[in-house]
Design a protein around this motif. Structure first.
Motif, PDB file in Angstrom:
ATOM      1  N   LYS A 274      -5.738  25.171 -63.119  1.00 50.77           N
ATOM      2  CA  LYS A 274      -6.610  24.429 -62.211  1.00 50.77           C
ATOM      3  C   LYS A 274      -7.551  23.486 -62.967  1.00 50.77           C
ATOM      4  O   LYS A 274      -8.020  22.494 -62.422  1.00 50.77           O
ATOM      5  CB  LYS A 274      -7.430  25.401 -61.362  1.00 50.77           C
TER       6      LYS A 274
ATOM      7  N   MET B  84     -10.491  16.425 -57.777  1.00 52.87           N
ATOM      8  CA  MET B  84     -10.924  17.782 -58.108  1.00 52.87           C
ATOM      9  C   MET B  84     -11.071  18.008 -59.610  1.00 52.87           C
ATOM     10  O   MET B  84     -11.457  19.083 -60.034  1.00 52.87           O
ATOM     11  CB  MET B  84      -9.923  18.791 -57.526  1.00 52.87           C
TER      12      MET B  84
ATOM     13  N   SER C  15      -5.620  21.551 -57.565  1.00 49.83           N
ATOM     14  CA  SER C  15      -6.513  20.530 -58.109  1.00 49.83           C
ATOM     15  C   SER C  15      -5.756  19.300 -58.577  1.00 49.83           C
ATOM     16  O   SER C  15      -6.348  18.388 -59.172  1.00 49.83           O
ATOM     17  CB  SER C  15      -7.318  21.115 -59.276  1.00 49.83           C
TER      18      SER C  15
ATOM     19  N   ARG D 201      -3.945  15.687 -58.688  1.00 46.48           N
ATOM     20  CA  ARG D 201      -4.400  14.398 -58.161  1.00 46.48           C
ATOM     21  C   ARG D 201      -3.200  13.584 -57.696  1.00 46.48           C
ATOM     22  O   ARG D 201      -2.221  13.428 -58.426  1.00 46.48           O
ATOM     23  CB  ARG D 201      -5.169  13.659 -59.264  1.00 46.48           C
TER      24      ARG D 201
END
Length: 425
Positions: free
Chosen positions: A390, A301, A406, A408
């Motif tokens: 984000k 993201m 968002s 990872r």
């Protein structure tokens, strides 16, 4: 739904208009799931999912105030999910401004309401309320009114309690009236497994990754997992419970699992064995290749997939005391191997306030601090819900945090390599 005389009297207003509304809410909730009756809550404490004082949650504050004004408070003391902000967690001036002036402006007000309603104590803010240090650990067979998904799946699976995946506010409604609708995971039939999961990996599977794979496959169904006991044992010791905490959180967030059974390990699986498996159950085989396939298919993201991580969160759900100690040992060893003294990526390990209090009394606390790692009681998910956060390249070993933000995902070993100065994650 068939109500007892006492329940019907409450619904008819014998204990006041507000209590009648609470009962009506639970009856309507039960009717939606075709519950045949209401059953008493038997746990000593409740747990609430709503802990954050977002300005937009005014209906929640209004409802809570109506309950307080009517003198309708919980018969059960309760714990609640983690606080959303902590000044010790890295944030720039603009992020802090958004947190304090726009997002969580009602935090103090809401916490005051929670105290008046029956909060256990000032430290009762954690998604892992069942930790011994926190003190909200239900027993086998206890009927609960919880809503926090990772706590519900742990209570059902590891502790053998009985609780549906309720929604926020329904949790406090059940606690106030003392009953919950009888359906789903409260019933024997609802706790039978409709999936058999065969773990055939060549090494101990990462808890968060295995849970993710199972959650995405079975969704809200109940899985019976075979072969995992060879990696985590047949006793619910600290290590096994920590593993299942993280495993369950991933099944619940990457799917909607509220209960799982681990052959030869979890209470009902030890007691009933394969009798828990429903006729016609489906099968899912998980090997090394399947776990790698699942991880490789997680979406990235970040705006720049090759960005250097600016923050790392470990502990969603909150870490146990033993996990904090283990991370300390591993971080120290990895830093020493690379000739570094401090982590190269700002790193936050999160745990319940009471767990952190216990950790700070050990020699591990000073050792971890020396590595540059921060400990916090924060909810990483609520931190990441800041629109400014984000945009940050944040890494985590939590599949729950990956799913809802968002952030990872990387396996623990990959996280350790990245934060101690190895190759960029």
């Amino acid at each position: 739904m068939i109500l007892t005389k006492e329940q019907q009297a409450i619904l008819d207003g014998e204990k006041g208009e507000t209590m009648a509304k609470v009962m009506k809410t639970l009856v309507m909730y039960g009717d939606a799931f075709e519950a045949e009756k209401l059953v008493p809550i038997t746990s000593k404490y409740n747990h609430l999912v709503t802990s954050f004082g977002l300005k937009v949650m005014s209906p929640v504050y209004d409802l809570m105030q109506q309950l307080l004004d009517a003198g309708v408070v919980s018969d059960q003391k309760f714990s609640v999910d983690p606080r959303p902000i902590d000044k010790n967690v890295p944030a720039n001036v603009l992020q802090n401004f958004v947190f304090n002036k726009f997002m969580y402006t009602k935090q103090d007000f809401y916490e005051d309401q929670l105290h008046k309603l029956g909060l256990m104590d000032d430290n009762a803010f954690s998604c892992t309320c069942y930790m011994d240090e926190v003190g909200n650990k239900p027993g086998k067979g206890d009927v609960l009114s919880w809503a926090e998904s990772s706590a519900v799946v742990y209570a059902n699976s590891v502790l053998g309690a009985r609780c549906n995946r309720n929604s926020g506010i329904i949790d406090i409604m059940g606690s106030i009236v003392g009953y919950v609708p009888y359906f789903g995971l409260l019933t024997d039939e609802g706790r039978r497994a409709s999936w058999v999961i065969k773990v055939q990996t060549t090494k101990k599977p990462e808890a968060q990754l295995l849970g993710s794979a199972i959650g995405m496959k079975v969704m809200e169904d109940v899985p019976y997992v075979v072969g995992l006991d060879q990696w985590i044992g047949t006793e619910l010791d600290d290590a096994a419970c920590a593993y299942l905490k993280d495993f369950g959180a991933a099944t619940a967030s990457n799917g909607a699992v509220g209960l799982y059974h681990i052959a030869n390990l979890t209470p009902e699986a030890k007691e009933l064995g394969e009798a828990l498996i429903a006729e016609g159950a489906k099968e899912y085989i998980i090997d090394d290749a399947e776990l790698q396939r699942v991880q490789d298919n997680y979406p990235v993201m970040w705006k720049n997939a090759d960005a250097t991580p600016k923050l790392c969160f470990v502990g969603c759900p909150h870490l146990s005391l033993e996990q904090l100690k283990s991370w300390t040992d591993n971080i120290e060893a990895a830093l020493a191997a690379k000739g570094n003294k401090k982590v190269v990526i700002p790193t936050v390990l999160t745990a319940a306030p009471a767990v952190l209090e216990a950790f700070n009394k050990t020699e591990y606390a000073a050792r971890l601090k020396a590595t540059g790692v921060i400990t916090s009681y924060i909810c990483p998910l609520m931190y990441m819900n800041n629109p400014l956060c984000k945009k940050m390249p944040v890494i985590t070993s939590s599949n729950k945090l990956r799913t809802y933000t968002s952030s990872r995902y990387y396996r623990d070993e990959e996280i350790l390599e990245a934060i101690t100065g190895g190759s960029k994650a």
